[in-house]
Design a protein around this motif. Sequence first.
Motif: not given
Length: 665
Positions: A274-275, A277-282, A558, A566
């Motif tokens: 889940e984390r 996916n957050e990193y990926r999208d940002r 970022y 990751y």
Amino acid sequence: MCGISGVISLQGLRVNPQALKRMNDAIRHRGPDGDGFLFFRDEVFSTAYGDDTPEHVRHSSAAFAPVTHIQSLQGVFRFGFAHRRLAIIDLGENGHQPLCNAEKNTWITYNGEIYNYIELKTELQSKGHKFLTRTDTEVILAAYKEWGSDCVLRFNGMWAFVLFDAEKNIFFGSRDRFGVKPFYYYTNPEYFIFASEQKALLKHPSVKSGINAKALADYFVAGEIEYQQQGLFENILELFPATSFTLELNGGAFKKWTYYSLKTTSRFERFDRERFNEYRDRCETLVKDAVRLRLRSDVPVGSCLSGGIDSSAIVGLIKALSSEGDHPGTQLETFTASFPEKEFDESHWAILAARQAGANSHLSVPSRGELMQDIESLIYSQDAPIWSTSTYAQFRVMRLAKETGIKVILDGQGGDELFAGYPPHYTWYLGDLVRSFSFGKALNAVREQGRFPGNMMGLTKDYLKLKAIHKLPVGLQMRIGSGYFRDLEYLDEGLLDQYKHTLSEKKDTAPRSLNDILLKEFVNTRLKGYLKCEDRSSMWNSVESRTPFADDHPLIEYVFSIPGNYKIHQGTHKYLMRQALQKYIPPPILQRKDKMGYASPNNKWVSDMREEMRPYFTDVLRPYFRMDKLMKDYDSFFDIGGKPENGRVFKFMVFAVWMKVFELK
């Protein structure tokens, strides 16, 4: 976008306009679209033009328009600014430099692009600032008036500039955060002299230089090209990235400071989908924004395309942005180095990426014979010896862009240092897993590197080279190095002693985590060296190179805040980047595990060139090489066609060329 130079007298009226002109002429390649000069004496500014200044600029009514030919300018002055223009934004007379504000009390000579200048201009207009041009140069002046020296913290881009504030009688200069644009200076009790390239400084009669043995030892033994402020040219200093300075016109007080420091996290975070996916999208959003900003131009923008993940992602993003209306719908042109030797050729990957993006693909096919023809101009363009013949591949790609009529290109430089793309990064990733007691994951990671015992042998070798050897006594380190790198036998003993002394002074600041080593490579070491080659190769051909992975600070900050595990995952380098940008990259390229970059048949070329290079090996090299031994073993030393690639032998050749083209002793 340009080239800058300047001379500031610290002892009254001593600046000769013709000396500054010679400096400016030395970097004409950085800006063939125009030249301009500014001089100051007795509270009066005098502007001048040169042979390359367009006629419409000379007849402009702008406050900064040049009025006198530089050859007709008489007398001596307190200071002089010079500028070479490569027209990218606001192509008419308003883009001429040196440029001043409306009050004519602040003047600037500037090289670079502030990509967020439109947003900054809107903000400054809301604060009451008025603008007469569409240039980012004028935005810098207004930003300085509004925020002082802190204005650079608001810039997203690449820059090197010096401005004169007549109200405060000070000069303010700055270089971008990560060193995309160059800045060098020389100072003595009489002068402060600056320029975009070292070769321009050497044209001034007051600059006393030679060879810096310390930097030369770093180059030959450690493979470091000008990591320190004083590089290979003695007494010429580099203004480091993320550094600004002030210089008082009266009194000459000089103050230099670091205005920005990139931070990273060394913490380990167990992989959480889940984390992730957050990193990926940002990351996808930030990379897309970085590319969008770097497409701002009043001339067509092309792209370098190696066929690797970084450049393929950029080309795919340009296509996506064009479809969304964020980029002019001109045909995208891509530029690739290709070689007949299949093991060095990535052109089939590049053609695949270009085809998916609907781009026109252009191939440059450098040869050993062409390298021999270009070797002197190549080394002169770089201001320094280089690592390998791969720089020539980059040099030729930039030439091809120029021949095609492209003045701006995007390139993927910085992606490996940002997202962990080099093979040795895997060793640091394993270290993170072991320190966090994730032994099962570490064992899996070892297995993912191949079959036993080859995987263990490779990882152990990397560990010893990257971590263990630096903890040994200096003498033992040198003995190990001499045994492993036979080329060290041909270096003068004094040069080896110089490096040994340097090594003993170095503090043990070995990185601990993957992010630590990425930060070290990103700031003032490996990446800075690559960016230097990028700048010199592109600007020699009057092409501006833009590197979204290397200078977009919101993206960079970022990614460095994300734990390292990751970035490498399931045996895959750049895992985060691959996942974030997968929709823009052809699947076969996305799945690539090999790492090439600007690969070239270095060893074969060196072997084939050795007889043609022999005349460069003269007695002038005796202070640096064991010439009797080198010339005795010349044929065998340079016969490396069937040996593993390491780039070390080629350094002897290009150093000899460097000595010749810069007339050094």
